[in-house]
Design a protein around this motif. Structure first.
Motif: not given
Length: 484
Positions: A402-422
């Motif tokens: 299991l690999h870890p998750m890349i998250r944004d500044a608010h702790g949310r998973k980076m996701s295309k549906s959230l539009g928070n991918v950098v």
């Protein structure tokens, strides 16, 4: 969709049904009023609320109040006074069919078997005794019962043979069962209207803050509504036990080992899996409904015993003709589709040619290692293990990394549906705010999601992203690899 994989999905459904592991039933399901479909338990996120909280809900211009307990009174018949109950979902009182008390509660012994009267429709609500549900020390010791819209009340309804009244449309509006006064109102608009109507009748008591767990859909953030729907379910009990034993015996190794506890917790508490979805995309359920010429009720699915599960319509017709000899009948395939995790759960088998006995299947099943994100340990990995062992006869892989998750500044998973991918290249080369927003517009977000994503990007990067060069990436990698 790929013909071979579609064939495998149909075969899996038919085999599991023949083994009595798939069945159809009327049950309380998690209903998403935005998607207008049932969702599984693990697609529900739970928000813990400590107090009165206003939350944004899809489809509502204004925030909705949660985290409160609303008390109101039901008038009793024959002038016996009133009985006070409390609820976090006041709109569901439109579907109440009983009031439960503890059989040993002295305050209500004189009301056993008597009735309260619904203030908006005149429905008689029987006062029933239920020691399993009611805690006489909590609140007033009297509990309103809405069998069609609450998991605990659903069980009470079955135990006491109560009426199950659905008051919601599929898109979350009050239907005609809720009464003409509220018919057509969105459910949370009705929440306010019911309180006002109770106040007008002098039946409203008070509102107090109340800790609660609120279920929301992980995809839409809409508040999940418990609703009774006819759905297809997978009985997971025996398959989950096999999955537990596989990890405990080290036949499957989970890396990092700490996530074994999540595996045990999920599979030890598993419930039957609702696999039907009311969507227009996906693998269509291979089940046909038999309507006989002399049926009075010709609605699709009105009789659960009329379903024929088969690999194709020709097989279904042959089976129906054997079952209903000499009768004129019509077959209609279930319009529902399967949960995407049902077909995904077959992945280790289908890529090797299952259900055919291929050379690849014999040579490479079970596989060696699965590498995936920790967030889908149950969504995907557990389903692959359960279905692989049941249909393939062995574990689908020996190690799960299991690999870890890349998250944004608010702790949310980076996701295309959230539009928070950098994009890392945006950090290395820099990107203006206009450029970041343009990237969002080039994606496939719907208008509402796009507006939310635009606001988020503007707040997080009001001046865009400054050019950081490759050193930022180097320092990040050094920091990560130096962690113990």
């Amino acid at each position: 969709m790929d013909e071979q994989r579609s064939k495998a999905v149909t075969e899996a459904f038919v085999r599991l049904h023949k083994e009595s592991l798939i069945y159809r039933d009327y049950r309380l399901v998690n209903w998403d009023c935005t998607l207008r479909t049932a969702i599984s338990d693990i697609e529900v996120d739970h928000i813990d609320l400590k107090e009165d909280t206003m939350l944004k809900v899809p489809g509502y211009a204004n925030p909705v109040q949660f985290g409160v307990l609303i008390s109101f009174a039901y008038p009793l018949e024959e002038g016996l006074g009133e009985i006070v109950v409390a609820t976090t979902r006041i709109e569901t009182m439109l579907g109440d069919t009983a009031i439960a008390v503890h059989p040993e509660d002295e305050r209500y012994k004189h009301l056993h078997g008597r009735y309260a009267v619904h203030p908006f429709n005149g429905r008689k609500l029987k006062i029933i005794c239920d020691a399993e549900l009611v805690d006489p020390t909590f609140g007033t010791g009297a509990v309103k019962i809405t069998p069609a819209h609450d998991p605990n009340d659903f069980e009470v309804g079955k135990r006491h043979n109560l009426e199950f009244i659905n008051i919601f449309t599929d898109d979350g509006k009050i239907n005609s069962n809720g009464g003409a006064q509220f018919d057509g109102m969105p459910r949370f608009t009705a929440r306010v209207a019911v309180i006002e109507a109770l106040k007008e009748k002098g039946l409203y008591k008070d509102t107090k803050k109340n800790e609660m767990s609120l279920g929301v859909c992980s995809r839409t953030n809409d508040v999940v509504e418990p609703m009774i729907k006819p759905q297809w379910f997978v009985n997971c009990s025996t398959m989950a036990k096999a999955g537990l034993d596989a990890v405990r015996s080290k036949k499957i190794e989970i890396i990092p080992q700490q996530y074994e506890q999540d595996w045990y917790r999920w599979l030890e508490n598993i419930r039957d899996w609702c696999v039907s979805r009311q969507l227009w995309w996906g693998h269509r359920i291979p089940a046909w409904y038999v309507t006989l010429e002399d049926d009075l009720d010709k609605n699709l699915g009105s009789n659960n015993d009329r379903w024929i599960v088969a690999r194709n319509e020709s097989d279904a017709k042959l089976e129906a003709q054997k079952k209903y000899v000499g009768m004129k009948l019509r077959l209609d395939q279930d319009p529902d589709v399967l949960d995407t995790w049902f077909s995904s759960g077959l992945f280790p088998l289908t890529v090797l040619g299952w259900p055919s006995d291929t050379t690849d299947l014999r040579a490479f099943y079970p596989t060696s290692v699965l590498e995936t994100g920790l967030d889908i340990l149950f969504f995907w990995v557990a389903r692959m293990v359960m279905m692989g062992m049941q249909l393939g006869g062995d574990v689908p892989f020996q190690k799960v990394y299991l690999h870890p998750m890349i998250r944004d500044a608010h702790g949310r998973k980076m996701s295309k549906s959230l539009g928070n991918v950098v994009d890392p290249l945006e950090v290395i080369n820099g990107m203006s705010l206009d450029g970041l927003l343009k990237r969002l517009e080039e994606g496939n977000l719907d208008p509402n999601e796009l507006n939310i994503a635009r606001d988020g990007k503007t707040k997080d990067f009001p001046d865009g992203i400054a050019e950081c060069g490759t050193d930022a990436l180097r320092f990040a990698l050094i920091s990560y690899t130096s962690q113990v």
